[in-house]
Design a protein around this motif. Structure first.
Motif, PDB file in Angstrom:
ATOM      1  N   SER A  21       0.807  -1.211   0.000  1.00  0.00           N
ATOM      2  CA  SER A  21       0.000   0.000   0.000  1.00  0.00           C
ATOM      3  C   SER A  21       0.845   1.267   0.000  1.00  0.00           C
ATOM      4  O   SER A  21       0.347   2.336  -0.335  1.00  0.00           O
ATOM      5  CB  SER A  21      -0.951   0.010   1.202  1.00  0.00           C
ATOM      6  OG  SER A  21      -0.232   0.116   2.404  1.00  0.00           O
ATOM      7  N   ASP A  25      -0.526   4.799  -6.069  1.00  0.00           N
ATOM      8  CA  ASP A  25      -1.908   4.923  -5.606  1.00  0.00           C
ATOM      9  C   ASP A  25      -2.786   3.768  -6.069  1.00  0.00           C
ATOM     10  O   ASP A  25      -3.750   3.420  -5.404  1.00  0.00           O
ATOM     11  CB  ASP A  25      -2.516   6.241  -6.105  1.00  0.00           C
ATOM     12  CG  ASP A  25      -1.870   7.441  -5.426  1.00  0.00           C
ATOM     13  OD1 ASP A  25      -1.387   7.263  -4.296  1.00  0.00           O
ATOM     14  OD2 ASP A  25      -1.877   8.528  -6.020  1.00  0.00           O
ATOM     15  N   LEU A  28      -2.977   0.814  -3.565  1.00  0.00           N
ATOM     16  CA  LEU A  28      -3.474   1.059  -2.218  1.00  0.00           C
ATOM     17  C   LEU A  28      -4.542   0.051  -1.824  1.00  0.00           C
ATOM     18  O   LEU A  28      -4.478  -0.555  -0.753  1.00  0.00           O
ATOM     19  CB  LEU A  28      -4.018   2.480  -2.108  1.00  0.00           C
ATOM     20  CG  LEU A  28      -4.563   2.884  -0.736  1.00  0.00           C
ATOM     21  CD1 LEU A  28      -3.414   2.949   0.263  1.00  0.00           C
ATOM     22  CD2 LEU A  28      -5.264   4.218  -0.818  1.00  0.00           C
ATOM     23  N   TRP A  32      -4.617  -3.023   1.005  1.00  0.00           N
ATOM     24  CA  TRP A  32      -5.647  -3.156   2.038  1.00  0.00           C
ATOM     25  C   TRP A  32      -6.260  -4.557   2.018  1.00  0.00           C
ATOM     26  O   TRP A  32      -6.503  -5.151   3.061  1.00  0.00           O
ATOM     27  CB  TRP A  32      -6.745  -2.115   1.842  1.00  0.00           C
ATOM     28  CG  TRP A  32      -6.412  -0.805   2.452  1.00  0.00           C
ATOM     29  CD1 TRP A  32      -5.941   0.292   1.809  1.00  0.00           C
ATOM     30  CD2 TRP A  32      -6.504  -0.457   3.830  1.00  0.00           C
ATOM     31  NE1 TRP A  32      -5.746   1.302   2.695  1.00  0.00           N
ATOM     32  CE2 TRP A  32      -6.079   0.873   3.940  1.00  0.00           C
ATOM     33  CE3 TRP A  32      -6.894  -1.145   4.967  1.00  0.00           C
ATOM     34  CZ2 TRP A  32      -6.043   1.524   5.172  1.00  0.00           C
ATOM     35  CZ3 TRP A  32      -6.858  -0.491   6.183  1.00  0.00           C
ATOM     36  CH2 TRP A  32      -6.435   0.829   6.268  1.00  0.00           C
TER      37      TRP A  32
END
Length: 52
Positions: A21, A25, A28, A32
């Motif tokens: 993460s 971007d 990310l 998660w």
């Protein structure tokens, strides 16, 4: 002993997800998801510990 291995594997997967993460971007949400999988695996390993 298997439960300890599952807990440690879950922690390793959580840390791997955190490392993912911190990338771009677009990674990310992948990080998660990997971290949540590791958290679930760690809880399962803790839940099935045998009292000695």
């Amino acid at each position: 002993m298997k439960s300890v291995k599952k807990i440690l594997m879950g922690i390793a997967i959580i840390l791997f997800g955190i490392a993912i993460s911190f990338g771009h971007d677009s990674f990310l949400f992948i990080g998660w998801i990997v971290s949540m999988f590791g958290l679930i695996m760690s809880f399962i390993g803790y839940y099935f510990t045998e009292d000695e």
